[in-house]
Design a protein around this motif. Structure first.
Motif, PDB file in Angstrom:
ATOM      1  N   VAL A  10       0.843  -1.202   0.000  1.00 13.92           N
ATOM      2  CA  VAL A  10       0.000   0.000   0.000  1.00 13.92           C
ATOM      3  C   VAL A  10       0.877   1.250   0.000  1.00 13.92           C
ATOM      4  CG1 VAL A  10      -1.618   1.351   1.390  1.00 13.92           C
ATOM      5  CG2 VAL A  10      -1.994  -1.105   1.056  1.00 13.92           C
ATOM      6  N   ARG A  11       1.967   1.211   0.761  1.00 18.30           N
ATOM      7  CA  ARG A  11       2.883   2.358   0.786  1.00 18.30           C
ATOM      8  C   ARG A  11       3.487   2.608  -0.590  1.00 18.30           C
ATOM      9  NH1 ARG A  11       8.173   2.941   0.920  1.00 18.30           N
ATOM     10  NH2 ARG A  11       8.548   0.698   1.159  1.00 18.30           N
ATOM     11  N   LEU A  12       3.821   1.534  -1.301  1.00 20.92           N
ATOM     12  CA  LEU A  12       4.458   1.661  -2.607  1.00 20.92           C
ATOM     13  C   LEU A  12       3.486   2.106  -3.691  1.00 20.92           C
ATOM     14  CD1 LEU A  12       6.598  -1.603  -2.518  1.00 20.92           C
ATOM     15  CD2 LEU A  12       7.533   0.712  -2.709  1.00 20.92           C
ATOM     16  N   THR A  13       2.246   1.642  -3.616  1.00 23.92           N
ATOM     17  CA  THR A  13       1.324   1.828  -4.732  1.00 23.92           C
ATOM     18  C   THR A  13       0.103   2.679  -4.408  1.00 23.92           C
ATOM     19  OG1 THR A  13       0.002  -0.133  -4.232  1.00 23.92           O
ATOM     20  CG2 THR A  13       1.978  -0.458  -5.570  1.00 23.92           C
ATOM     21  N   GLY A  14      -0.323   2.688  -3.146  1.00 28.26           N
ATOM     22  CA  GLY A  14      -1.576   3.349  -2.801  1.00 28.26           C
ATOM     23  C   GLY A  14      -2.776   2.684  -3.445  1.00 28.26           C
ATOM     24  N   SER A  15      -2.606   1.455  -3.938  1.00 24.46           N
ATOM     25  CA  SER A  15      -3.647   0.783  -4.708  1.00 24.46           C
ATOM     26  C   SER A  15      -4.851   0.418  -3.846  1.00 24.46           C
ATOM     27  CB  SER A  15      -3.071  -0.490  -5.341  1.00 24.46           C
ATOM     28  OG  SER A  15      -4.090  -1.349  -5.774  1.00 24.46           O
ATOM     29  N   PRO A  16      -6.058   0.780  -4.285  1.00 24.70           N
ATOM     30  CA  PRO A  16      -7.265   0.353  -3.552  1.00 24.70           C
ATOM     31  C   PRO A  16      -7.409  -1.169  -3.516  1.00 24.70           C
ATOM     32  CG  PRO A  16      -7.785   2.127  -5.093  1.00 24.70           C
ATOM     33  CD  PRO A  16      -6.387   1.673  -5.405  1.00 24.70           C
ATOM     34  N   VAL A  17      -6.961  -1.839  -4.584  1.00 22.05           N
ATOM     35  CA  VAL A  17      -7.038  -3.307  -4.600  1.00 22.05           C
ATOM     36  C   VAL A  17      -6.117  -3.889  -3.530  1.00 22.05           C
ATOM     37  CG1 VAL A  17      -6.607  -5.377  -5.976  1.00 22.05           C
ATOM     38  CG2 VAL A  17      -7.687  -3.380  -7.031  1.00 22.05           C
ATOM     39  N   ALA A  18      -4.926  -3.310  -3.375  1.00 24.69           N
ATOM     40  CA  ALA A  18      -4.022  -3.761  -2.315  1.00 24.69           C
ATOM     41  C   ALA A  18      -4.654  -3.541  -0.945  1.00 24.69           C
ATOM     42  CB  ALA A  18      -2.686  -3.029  -2.417  1.00 24.69           C
ATOM     43  N   ARG A  19      -5.343  -2.413  -0.767  1.00 26.06           N
ATOM     44  CA  ARG A  19      -6.022  -2.133   0.508  1.00 26.06           C
ATOM     45  C   ARG A  19      -7.144  -3.141   0.759  1.00 26.06           C
ATOM     46  NH1 ARG A  19      -4.673   2.878   2.593  1.00 26.06           N
ATOM     47  NH2 ARG A  19      -3.552   4.251   1.145  1.00 26.06           N
ATOM     48  N   LEU A  20      -7.843  -3.523  -0.309  1.00 29.44           N
ATOM     49  CA  LEU A  20      -8.915  -4.507  -0.183  1.00 29.44           C
ATOM     50  C   LEU A  20      -8.344  -5.856   0.268  1.00 29.44           C
ATOM     51  CD1 LEU A  20     -11.984  -5.038  -0.727  1.00 29.44           C
ATOM     52  CD2 LEU A  20     -11.294  -5.821  -2.996  1.00 29.44           C
ATOM     53  N   ASN A  21      -7.274  -6.290  -0.382  1.00 34.40           N
ATOM     54  CA  ASN A  21      -6.644  -7.555  -0.002  1.00 34.40           C
ATOM     55  C   ASN A  21      -6.042  -7.474   1.402  1.00 34.40           C
ATOM     56  OD1 ASN A  21      -7.277  -8.787  -2.450  1.00 34.40           O
ATOM     57  ND2 ASN A  21      -5.424  -8.040  -3.434  1.00 34.40           N
ATOM     58  N   ARG A  22      -5.559  -6.301   1.757  1.00 30.62           N
ATOM     59  CA  ARG A  22      -5.025  -6.116   3.112  1.00 30.62           C
ATOM     60  C   ARG A  22      -6.129  -6.323   4.148  1.00 30.62           C
ATOM     61  NH1 ARG A  22      -5.068  -2.304   6.967  1.00 30.62           N
ATOM     62  NH2 ARG A  22      -3.246  -2.193   8.382  1.00 30.62           N
ATOM     63  N   ALA A  23      -7.351  -5.873   3.843  1.00 32.02           N
ATOM     64  CA  ALA A  23      -8.463  -6.040   4.784  1.00 32.02           C
ATOM     65  C   ALA A  23      -8.720  -7.520   5.059  1.00 32.02           C
ATOM     66  CB  ALA A  23      -9.721  -5.367   4.231  1.00 32.02           C
ATOM     67  N   VAL A  24      -8.609  -8.350   4.033  1.00 33.71           N
ATOM     68  CA  VAL A  24      -8.762  -9.801   4.228  1.00 33.71           C
ATOM     69  C   VAL A  24      -7.684 -10.313   5.176  1.00 33.71           C
ATOM     70  CG1 VAL A  24      -8.757 -12.051   3.104  1.00 33.71           C
ATOM     71  CG2 VAL A  24      -9.794 -10.093   1.938  1.00 33.71           C
ATOM     72  N   ALA A  25      -6.432  -9.885   4.918  1.00 28.62           N
ATOM     73  CA  ALA A  25      -5.312 -10.345   5.754  1.00 28.62           C
ATOM     74  C   ALA A  25      -5.472  -9.875   7.194  1.00 28.62           C
ATOM     75  CB  ALA A  25      -3.989  -9.849   5.161  1.00 28.62           C
ATOM     76  N   VAL A  26      -5.922  -8.635   7.374  1.00 29.01           N
ATOM     77  CA  VAL A  26      -6.153  -8.118   8.729  1.00 29.01           C
ATOM     78  C   VAL A  26      -7.244  -8.942   9.416  1.00 29.01           C
ATOM     79  CG1 VAL A  26      -7.066  -6.151  10.040  1.00 29.01           C
ATOM     80  CG2 VAL A  26      -5.362  -5.780   8.248  1.00 29.01           C
ATOM     81  N   GLY A  27      -8.288  -9.305   8.657  1.00 28.22           N
ATOM     82  CA  GLY A  27      -9.353 -10.125   9.217  1.00 28.22           C
ATOM     83  C   GLY A  27      -8.860 -11.473   9.692  1.00 28.22           C
ATOM     84  N   GLU A  28      -7.871 -12.028   8.994  1.00 21.36           N
ATOM     85  CA  GLU A  28      -7.297 -13.317   9.399  1.00 21.36           C
ATOM     86  C   GLU A  28      -6.346 -13.147  10.571  1.00 21.36           C
ATOM     87  OE1 GLU A  28      -8.289 -16.069   8.331  1.00 21.36           O
ATOM     88  OE2 GLU A  28      -9.284 -15.650   6.424  1.00 21.36           O
ATOM     89  N   ALA A  29      -5.574 -12.063  10.577  1.00 21.80           N
ATOM     90  CA  ALA A  29      -4.562 -11.870  11.619  1.00 21.80           C
ATOM     91  C   ALA A  29      -5.180 -11.381  12.929  1.00 21.80           C
ATOM     92  CB  ALA A  29      -3.502 -10.870  11.139  1.00 21.80           C
ATOM     93  N   ASP A  30      -6.133 -10.450  12.842  1.00 20.62           N
ATOM     94  CA  ASP A  30      -6.648  -9.784  14.041  1.00 20.62           C
ATOM     95  C   ASP A  30      -8.136 -10.000  14.278  1.00 20.62           C
ATOM     96  OD1 ASP A  30      -4.101  -8.685  14.435  1.00 20.62           O
ATOM     97  OD2 ASP A  30      -4.555  -6.998  13.118  1.00 20.62           O
TER      98      ASP A  30
END
Length: 381
Positions: A292-312
């Motif tokens: 997200v820092r490198l690209t600011g991509s909304p798609v990267a943010r969307l996938n990050r939300a999935v990962a956050v849901g799994e981690a936290d």
């Protein structure tokens, strides 16, 4: 006749002609004529230097065409001298062709088609079949692309990032017709990574290898989509995984992080987990933070939300999702998954059905529809 050899030599030969002064369209036509002649001659009289033979014949074809066109008299005066036959000097001609085919003036679709034609050595028919369009349509697309880059000369380095994006587009087309575009993209990216000293080229190659390693497990009977968590990891290609991880580690050691390296690192963490439950989601979230820092991509943010849901936990995932545009592709599918995990099957079923209606492919639509039906059956029971 070695078709693989001809496909490998084609971009280098086109590149030589372009460097000598031919415009792209004329060079490509001349090389196609030379390939036809090779098919006719080589079985009985194979050359000692196939590349040199193709360059010599293609250059003669180009000169013949130039002489026959009165409007090209000025160019003919510049290129009249024919280099003596012999070994062709190795250089960056193929690399030059990568940059030409990914020229910023081309649309992404045209750049992909031209790359497959000139760099990949595929026929117009093969490319058309791969994209499920009529051959005449693809021929027109390629002709327009060649006209667009006609006369382009490179007096400065090409844009590596654009070339990499084009190759990633090819990879994501996957397979249809008689051409495996994912495998073709890996072949072309492997050649590019060997030709240039660029960690992002290596990062893209690693990403492709790691994704391709999971391909045998991605679909079940009848083409049914199998989500990552449910895949039989014993069907993953461990050889490709090992190669991808090795390429990635060498790229990361250069300490010039880019988006493809970050994506490959995420794919490597998935590949490293023996089961879905052993996935290191905390590290994956950290890599998504980098992406997200490198690209600011909304798609990267969307996938990050999935990962956050799994981690936290799903509540944290939904909080990460809250600031994103609901119109993003697959936003509804991610929201449905997180709501289901958070114990809200009513909302999840509604969102799965909504996601199915917007799905970009039939297998994904069918998968999401099954998810909605499963929850609705549970609610009725």
């Amino acid at each position: 006749m070695d078709e693989v050899l001809l496909r490998t030599l084609t971009p280098a030969v086109i590149g030589v002609l372009v460097r000598r002064g031919a415009d792209f369209a004329a060079a490509e036509d001349a090389v196609q004529d030379a390939l036809v002649e090779a098919v006719r001659v080589w079985p009985e009289d194979p050359p000692c230097d196939p590349k040199g033979w193709l360059v010599t014949v293609a250059w003669r074809r180009f000169l013949d065409a130039a002489r026959s066109d009165a409007s090209r008299r000025h160019r003919e005066a510049r290129v009249e001298h024919e280099p003596a036959p012999g070994p062709v000097q190795e250089g960056d001609d193929t690399l030059r062709l990568y940059f030409l085919c990914a020229h910023p003036s081309l649309t992404p679709a045209s750049a992909v088609a031209l790359t497959l034609r000139a760099v990949g050595g595929l026929t117009t028919r093969q490319i058309a079949q791969a994209y499920l369009v009529p051959e005449s349509t693809m021929a027109q697309r390629i002709s327009r692309a060649k006209r667009t880059v006609a006369g382009v000369r490179f007096d400065r380095p090409g844009d590596v990032a654009t070339v990499l994006r084009v190759l990633y587009l090819v990879f994501n087309e996957g397979y249809s017709g008689d051409v495996d575009l994912a495998a073709e993209a890996i072949r072309l990216t492997r050649r590019l990574a060997a030709a240039i000293d660029h960690p992002e080229a290596a990062g893209l190659l690693a990403l492709m290898l790691l994704h391709h390693a999971r391909r045998p497990a991605r679909t079940g009977p009848g083409g049914r989509l199998v989500p990552l968590a449910e895949q039989d990891r014993g069907r993953w290609d461990t050889g490709l995984i090992a190669e991808g991880v090795g390429v990635l580690q060498a790229a990361l050691a250069r300490d010039r992080l880019g988006e493809f390296q970050a994506q490959a690192a995420i794919a490597a963490l998935h590949a490293d987990a023996r089961t879905a439950e052993e996935t290191d989601w905390v590290q994956i979230v950290e890599w998504y933070d980098e992406l997200v820092r490198l690209t600011g991509s909304p798609v990267a943010r969307l996938n990050r939300a999935v990962a956050v849901g799994e981690a936290d936990g799903p509540r944290a995932g939904l909080a990460a999702l809250a600031g994103l545009d609901p119109g993003l592709p697959r936003h509804a599918a991610v929201a449905a998954y997180l709501h289901e995990r958070d114990g809200d099957p009513v909302t999840a079923a509604r969102l799965y059905a909504e996601a199915a209606r917007a799905a970009p492919s039939l297998p994904e639509c069918e998968h999401l529809t099954r998810q909605a039906a499963r929850l609705n059956a549970r609610l009725r029971g």
